[in-house]
Design an enzyme around this catalytic site. Structure first.
Site, PDB file in Angstrom:
ATOM      1  N   LYS A  34       0.979  -1.205  -0.437  1.00 23.37           N
ATOM      2  CA  LYS A  34       0.181  -0.457   0.068  1.00 23.37           C
ATOM      3  C   LYS A  34       1.048   1.331   0.361  1.00 23.37           C
ATOM      4  O   LYS A  34       2.455   1.429  -0.345  1.00 23.37           O
ATOM      5  CB  LYS A  34      -1.146  -0.244   1.364  1.00 23.37           C
ATOM      6  CG  LYS A  34       0.132  -0.240   2.141  1.00 23.37           C
ATOM      7  CD  LYS A  34      -1.413  -0.429   3.720  1.00 23.37           C
ATOM      8  CE  LYS A  34      -0.387  -0.363   5.337  1.00 23.37           C
ATOM      9  NZ  LYS A  34      -1.210   0.131   5.899  1.00 23.37           N
ATOM     10  N   ARG A 129      -8.829   0.031  16.153  1.00 23.13           N
ATOM     11  CA  ARG A 129      -8.392   0.601  14.720  1.00 23.13           C
ATOM     12  C   ARG A 129      -9.126   0.300  14.063  1.00 23.13           C
ATOM     13  O   ARG A 129     -10.946   0.809  13.879  1.00 23.13           O
ATOM     14  CB  ARG A 129      -7.293   0.853  14.144  1.00 23.13           C
ATOM     15  CG  ARG A 129      -6.881   2.044  13.324  1.00 23.13           C
ATOM     16  CD  ARG A 129      -5.952   2.384  12.825  1.00 23.13           C
ATOM     17  NE  ARG A 129      -5.039   1.034  11.768  1.00 23.13           N
ATOM     18  CZ  ARG A 129      -3.974   0.776  11.401  1.00 23.13           C
ATOM     19  NH1 ARG A 129      -3.128   1.690  11.697  1.00 23.13           N
ATOM     20  NH2 ARG A 129      -4.059  -0.745  10.721  1.00 23.13           N
ATOM     21  N   TYR A 253      18.901  28.851   8.236  1.00 21.30           N
ATOM     22  CA  TYR A 253      17.606  29.926   8.809  1.00 21.30           C
ATOM     23  C   TYR A 253      17.444  29.961  10.402  1.00 21.30           C
ATOM     24  O   TYR A 253      17.555  28.788  11.105  1.00 21.30           O
ATOM     25  CB  TYR A 253      16.288  29.201   8.683  1.00 21.30           C
ATOM     26  CG  TYR A 253      15.809  29.495   7.133  1.00 21.30           C
ATOM     27  CD1 TYR A 253      15.794  30.987   6.318  1.00 21.30           C
ATOM     28  CD2 TYR A 253      15.623  28.062   6.159  1.00 21.30           C
ATOM     29  CE1 TYR A 253      14.964  30.901   5.441  1.00 21.30           C
ATOM     30  CE2 TYR A 253      15.222  29.028   4.665  1.00 21.30           C
ATOM     31  CZ  TYR A 253      15.403  30.000   3.904  1.00 21.30           C
ATOM     32  OH  TYR A 253      15.085  30.186   2.640  1.00 21.30           O
ATOM     33  N   MET A 301      14.693  23.942   2.750  1.00 21.45           N
ATOM     34  CA  MET A 301      13.161  23.474   1.106  1.00 21.45           C
ATOM     35  C   MET A 301      14.371  22.164  -0.095  1.00 21.45           C
ATOM     36  O   MET A 301      14.266  21.303  -0.036  1.00 21.45           O
ATOM     37  CB  MET A 301      11.816  24.220   0.571  1.00 21.45           C
ATOM     38  CG  MET A 301      11.610  23.560  -0.414  1.00 21.45           C
ATOM     39  SD  MET A 301      10.442  24.849  -0.990  1.00 21.45           S
ATOM     40  CE  MET A 301       9.368  25.118  -0.284  1.00 21.45           C
TER      41      MET A 301
HETATM   42  C1  LIG Z   1      -3.252  -4.967   7.447  1.00 18.85           C
HETATM   43  C2  LIG Z   1      -1.653  -4.942   6.927  1.00 18.85           C
HETATM   44  N1  LIG Z   1      -1.040  -5.535   7.421  1.00 18.85           N
HETATM   45  C3  LIG Z   1       0.640  -5.430   7.369  1.00 18.85           C
HETATM   46  C4  LIG Z   1       0.693  -4.595   7.718  1.00 18.85           C
HETATM   47  C5  LIG Z   1       2.607  -4.052   7.359  1.00 18.85           C
HETATM   48  O1  LIG Z   1       2.710  -3.943   8.693  1.00 18.85           O
HETATM   49  P1  LIG Z   1       4.449  -3.918   8.317  1.00 18.85           P
HETATM   50  O2  LIG Z   1       5.193  -2.777   7.911  1.00 18.85           O
HETATM   51  O3  LIG Z   1       4.829  -3.356   9.954  1.00 18.85           O
HETATM   52  O4  LIG Z   1       5.160  -5.010   8.258  1.00 18.85           O
HETATM   53  C6  LIG Z   1       0.031  -3.300   7.200  1.00 18.85           C
HETATM   54  C7  LIG Z   1       0.478  -1.831   7.447  1.00 18.85           C
HETATM   55  O5  LIG Z   1       0.583  -0.834   7.796  1.00 18.85           O
HETATM   56  C8  LIG Z   1      -1.329  -2.917   7.594  1.00 18.85           C
HETATM   57  O6  LIG Z   1      -1.884  -2.663   7.894  1.00 18.85           O
END
Ligand SMILES: Cc1ncc(COP(=O)(O)O)c(C=O)c1O
Length: 357
Positions: A34, A129, A253, A301
């Site tokens: 992701k 969550r 800065y 920047m």
């Molecule tokens: C549902 C889920 N599984 C697995 C992972 C992978 O986690 P990590 O990057 O800590 O291995 C994530 C990442 O946040 C996640 O949201």
């Protein structure tokens, strides 16, 4: 041309996948790619990791990008769908769903599902969550089994504190998960990177590595080398100026750093406009000519300054590494009060990207 660039080492990425296989033998691997493959490039990462058993993404847009690029492996939407109008696309592109809320189940009960959609039920075992309550899990699983067109695959949960090997929450989450799923069929998926490397009891049928694939230790204070993980992303640049600054004069800065003596100060072509963290303070490690020197003054920047007293002969054009090969990203993240995940995701589009094997 400005030399600032990120290099993505695809061999290292594949090597890290092998480390997952060794650490969780016999488990299937859902690689978490992701957020643009944790900033490494969604399609690039998926193609390099074609030996994983599937991919986890955050939303349908990411999944569709993968399908459009010809990725045919199973893809799971780790937050399920956000709106009912995604369901036809989910069917059309054979996407798997993680269902974390009763309202999603209610939507599927009203939907007409033409083909079959593979679904996971996510249980909240303590992270609070996403996820259904452990008490409701058996009843909700039954509802999933009775929806025409759904193929319930198994149950998932996510670990909140596995990055701390001493934390009691992980064992508690495991107990809650085992209880909630004891009477249910299907596959189990619990472990993130920290679970894979530190908590064998979490391995189950599927593991979901993220950060370790990109060559980072998932543990607080841990190093990638301890697990033979190799850095995938290197952010590099060059010195664009070296100036002698007089004792007592300040750099950058706000004049937050004063020279304790007359000294050479290097200027590197990287800044928060490239995604280098503005909160990196004095002393954050930077590699110049392969040697560690401290960052001094505020990050601006397009530039940062470094103390070159240990390298008086350094000059314009000399190579600089901000993190990656030779400089663990964990050290930079720590100095900036953040985590490697955020640094990776912060690199901006203006930084030239090169990939290599
Ligand atoms: C549902 C889920 N599984 C697995 C992972 C992978 O986690 P990590 O990057 O800590 O291995 C994530 C990442 O946040 C996640 O949201």
């Amino acid at each position: 041309m400005r030399k600032t660039q990120v290099s993505i080492n695809l061999t290292a990425l594949r090597h890290n996948l092998q480390i997952v296989r060794q650490a969780a033998p016999g488990c299937r691997i859902m690689a978490a790619i992701k957020a643009d493959g944790y900033g490494h490039g969604l399609v690039r990462v998926a193609k390099a990791l074609n030996e994983s058993d599937g991919f986890g993404v955050a939303c349908i847009d990411e999944a569709l990008q993968l399908r459009a690029a010809g990725v045919s492996a199973p893809i799971t939407l780790l937050e399920g769908f956000f709106h009912a109008d995604e369901i036809p696309l989910i069917e059309q592109h054979r996407l798997d769903l993680l269902l974390h809320h009763e309202s999603q189940i209610a939507v599927l009960e009203q939907a007409y599902i033409d083909t079959s959609i593979r679904v996971w039920l996510k249980i909240d075992t303590g992270m609070h969550r996403l996820g259904v309550s452990p008490e409701r899990t058996p009843a909700l699983w039954k509802r999933l089994e009775s929806i025409p067109g759904l193929l319930p695959v198994g149950q998932m949960t996510h670990l909140a504190c596995a990055d701390d090997r001493e934390h009691p929450a992980t064992a508690k989450q495991l107990r809650v998960f085992a209880q909630a799923t004891a009477a249910l069929p299907g596959e189990r998926a619990i472990a993130n990177s920290a679970g894979i490397l530190g908590w064998p009891d979490t391995h189950g049928d599927w593991v979901r590595p993220g950060i370790m694939l990109y060559g980072v230790s998932p543990f607080i204070g841990g190093t990638a080398a301890q697990h033979d993980l190799k850095p995938v992303m290197t952010l590099s640049s060059e010195l664009i100026a070296v100036n002698i600054v007089q004792k007592g004069e300040t750099v950058g800065y706000g004049g937050t750093w004063s020279c304790p003596e007359t000294m050479p100060v290097g200027v590197v072509a990287v800044g928060y406009g490239d995604g280098y963290p503005r909160h990196a303070g004095n002393g954050t490690p930077v590699l110049v000519n392969g040697q560690c020197v401290p960052l001094i003054g505020r990050v601006s920047m397009d530039m940062v300054c470094v103390d070159l007293r240990s390298q008086p002969e350094a000059g314009i054009g000399d190579p600089v590494v901000l993190w990656g090969e030779g400089l663990p990203v964990e050290e930079v993240a720590e100095a900036a009060g953040t985590i490697a995940y955020e640094l990776f995701c912060s690199v901006t589009r203006r930084v030239r990207l090169v990939e290599y094997e």
